[in-house]
Design an enzyme around this catalytic site. Structure first.
Site, PDB file in Angstrom:
ATOM      1  N   SER A 162       1.044  -1.130  -0.040  1.00  0.00           N
ATOM      2  CA  SER A 162       0.094   0.028   0.185  1.00  0.00           C
ATOM      3  C   SER A 162       0.923   1.050  -0.094  1.00  0.00           C
ATOM      4  CB  SER A 162      -0.930   0.003   1.366  1.00  0.00           C
ATOM      5  OG  SER A 162      -0.096   0.324   2.233  1.00  0.00           O
ATOM      6  N   LYS A 163       0.378   2.357  -0.245  1.00  0.00           N
ATOM      7  CA  LYS A 163       1.193   3.712  -0.170  1.00  0.00           C
ATOM      8  C   LYS A 163       1.951   3.700   1.003  1.00  0.00           C
ATOM      9  CE  LYS A 163      -0.159   7.479  -2.462  1.00  0.00           C
ATOM     10  NZ  LYS A 163      -1.295   7.294  -3.562  1.00  0.00           N
TER      11      LYS A 163
END
Ligand code: GLU
Length: 484
Positions: free
Chosen positions: A257-258
Site C-alpha cells: 500500500s502507499k
C-alpha cells in the site's frame, strides 16, 4: 494438437493511476508474449464508468508507452478483435447474457438488496458461507409475473452447477473450487450493465486469448469465468490457460500500500526513475532469471522470461533495491541518453531555460554526476549552482562556513586561486591541497567542505574541483570573496 499462437492480454480497470502491481502484471504479460513470439493485447475494462475515467484510461495508455510495453492489439493501434474498450462492447455482453438466459444457464433474480442482506444475515447467524441462496433459481411463471408487476428490476444470475471446478494453473498447479463456495453470481445488473465476470470471460473468448497471466487476487473469480466459457460453448481444450502471479507485499510483509511502498507508476516517473529500471526491478518481483542475475535489459527479459520461473510465494517490494537498479541504469546511459533524460528535469525545476550555452554546460556537467545519483530528480539540486543568477549559500549550510576557521580557509583559498595560471580541476586541486591540507594541516573534509559551500552554496555537490572548473574562475572567485 496444433501449437496455438500465444495471445496474452493485460486488462486493467484504471480507477486511478496504474500502480506497481498492475505494471508487474503488464510486464509479465508483455514479456511472455514477446518470449513466445505471440500477441500482446491491451484491453481496458471500463464497464464501471463512474470509477474508470477517460483521464485514467489515457494515463494508463501513456504509462505503458513510457515503459516501452508496446501492444499489438488495443487502444490506438486497433486490431481485428476490437474495440478494446469494454464500454464499447456492451451489446456483445447483452447478447451473450440473453443467450445464457435462453439456454437456462442463467436466470433472472428479483431479490431486492434488503432481501439479499437478510439472507446474508441469516447465513452469518448460522455460521454458513455467505452467498446467494438460489431463491430465484426456479421461479414459476406466476411468481415472475408477480415480481414484474411489483416493478422489480431483475439482475441476471449465472447458475452454478453442483460439484466443483478444477483447472491447472501454470504457477500454482492443480486448483479446485467446490461450488458450495461459489454461489450463483450476477452477470448483469438491474440497470442492464454487465459485471466484470461476464465481460472479462466473453472478451477473453472473443479475443482468442490463450493465456491469462494476472494477479493472484483474481484466482477466486476463475471458476466463475470458466462457467461463462462453458455457457458460451467453448470446449475445455480451448479455455485460456491461467497463471496467477504471486502477491506483491510491502516491505513489512503486509499487503502493498502507499504506506509501505506502493505508489503509482506516475510517481516513480516524476521521482526520476527510468522505465528500464522499473521494468527490471518489477521483473524480479516473483520471477527470477536464474544465476543470481539482477541487472537485465528489456531484451534479456524477453529472451529469458518463462512462466516456469515465476514463483508461487509472495514477492516483497524493496525500495532500496529499486533505487540501486535505477542508479545502475543511469550509470549505463550514454551521455546523449543521459542528456535526454536530464533536460526535462532541469527545465521543469526552472534550473535552465534551454539556451544553447546552458545545454553545452549541462553536457559538460553530467559526466561528473552520473556516478553519484540514484534518481534523475537529484540532478536539478546538484547542478543548480552552475546556472543560478542570484547566487546565495543555502540557509542550512551557511552556519558551517561562519566560524573563524572556515573564514581562514576561504581567505587562503581565495589568495591562492587568484594567482592560479590555468583553471583546471587538476590545478585547482593541486593548489588547494598544498595550501589547506599541507599548509594548514587540515582534514580534507573540513578544508574542502568550506570551499564547497562557498562555491556551490551547499554541502552536497558534485566533485568540488570539477565543479569549480565548470563554474569558471570569475564566478568561483567572486563567490568565495562574497562568503568572506
Ligand atoms: N480488470 C481487472 C482488474 O483490473 C483484471 C482483469 C483480469 O486480468 O482478469 O482488476
Amino acid at each position: 494438437m496444433d501449437k496455438k499462437e500465444v495471445r496474452v492480454r493485460f486488462a486493467p480497470s484504471p480507477t486511478g493511476d496504474l500502480h506497481v502491481g498492475n505494471i508487474r502484471t503488464a510486464l509479465f504479460d508483455w514479456a511472455y508474449a514477446r518470449h513466445t513470439g505471440g500477441t500482446f493485447i491491451f484491453r481496458i475494462e471500463d464497464t464501471d464508468r463512474e470509477r474508470v475515467t477517460d483521464e485514467y484510461i489515457q494515463a494508463a495508455i501513456d504509462t505503458l508507452k513510457w515503459l516501452g510495453l508496446t501492444w499489438d492489439e488495443g487502444p490506438e493501434v486497433g486490431g481485428p478483435n476490437g474495440p478494446y474498450l469494454q464500454s464499447q462492447r456492451l451489446d456483445l455482453y447483452a447478447t451473450w447474457a440473453a443467450k445464457f438466459l435462453e439456454q437456462k444457464d442463467a436466470y433472472k433474480c428479483y431479490c431486492s438488496a434488503d432481501e439479499l442482506e437478510a439472507v446474508r444475515e441469516a447465513q452469518r447467524a448460522a455460521n454458513q458461507a455467505p452467498g446467494y441462496n438460489g431463491n430465484c433459481r426456479d421461479l414459476s411463471a406466476d411468481q415472475i409475473v408477480k415480481f414484474e408487476a411489483e416493478g422489480r428490476k431483475p439482475v441476471i444470475r449465472m447458475r452454478m452447477p453442483d460439484g466443483g471446478t478444477t483447472f491447472t494453473d501454470l504457477i500454482r498447479g492443480e486448483v479446485s473450487f467446490d461450488h458450495n463456495f461459489v454461489p450463483d453470481f450476477v452477470l448483469v445488473r438491474g440497470d442492464g450493465s454487465p459485471l466484470y465476470t461476464l465481460a472479462v470471460a466473453v472478451d477473453d473468448v472473443l479475443m482468442k486469448v490463450t493465456h491469462v497471466l494476472r494477479g493472484e487476487d483474481l484466482l477466486s473469480s476463475t471458476p466463475r469465468q470458466i462457467r461463462v466459457y462453458q455457457a458460451m460453448g467453448v470446449k475445455p481444450e480451448d479455455y485460456p490457460v491461467f497463471a496467477h502471479l504471486p502477491f506483491v507485499m510491502g516491505q513489512d510483509n503486509t499487503k502493498l500500500s502507499k504506506r509501505n511502498g506502493e505508489v503509482s507508476i506516475a510517481w516513480y516517473r516524476q521521482a526520476g526513475y527510468l522505465p528500464e529500471a522499473i521494468c527490471n526491478y518489477l521483473a524480479l518481483l516473483g520471477w527470477s532469471p536464474g544465476d543470481d542475475l539482477e541487472n537485465i535489459s528489456m531484451k534479456e527479459l524477453t529472451e529469458l522470461f518463462t512462466v516456469e520461473r515465476v514463483h508461487s510465494s509472495p514477492a516483497r517490494f524493496d525500495m532500496k533495491k529499486l533505487e540501486a537498479i535505477n542508479g545502475d541504469k543511469i550509470r549505463a546511459l550514454t551521455i546523449d541518453e543521459f542528456m535526454t533524460w536530464a533536460l526535462p528535469f532541469l527545465t521543469q525545476a526552472g534550473v535552465i531555460s534551454g539556451t544553447p550555452e546552458e545545454l553545452a554546460l549541462v553536457k559538460q556537467a553530467l559526466p561528473i554526476i552520473q556516478e553519484r545519483i540514484t534518481t534523475l530528480a537529484e540532478i536539478p539540486p546538484m547542478l543548480k549552482f552552475l546556472f543560478v543568477k542570484e547566487f546565495a549559500v543555502d540557509a542550512d549550510s551557511l552556519p558551517k562556513i561562519s566560524d573563524s576557521q572556515s573564514k581562514e580557509v576561504l581567505k587562503v583559498s581565495y589568495e591562492q586561486l587568484q594567482s592560479l595560471g590555468d583553471w583546471t580541476h587538476e590545478s585547482i586541486e593541486g593548489v588547494l591541497r598544498a595550501a589547506l591540507i599541507d599548509g594548514m594541516a587540515l582534514k580534507p573534509r573540513i578544508a574542502f567542505g568550506a570551499v564547497r559551500i562557498a562555491v556551490t552554496g551547499s554541502h552536497i555537490s558534485p566533485p568540488l574541483f570539477e565543479s569549480m572548473q565548470l563554474l569558471g574562475r570569475d564566478k568561483s572567485l567572486a563567490r568565495i570573496k562574497a562568503s568572506l
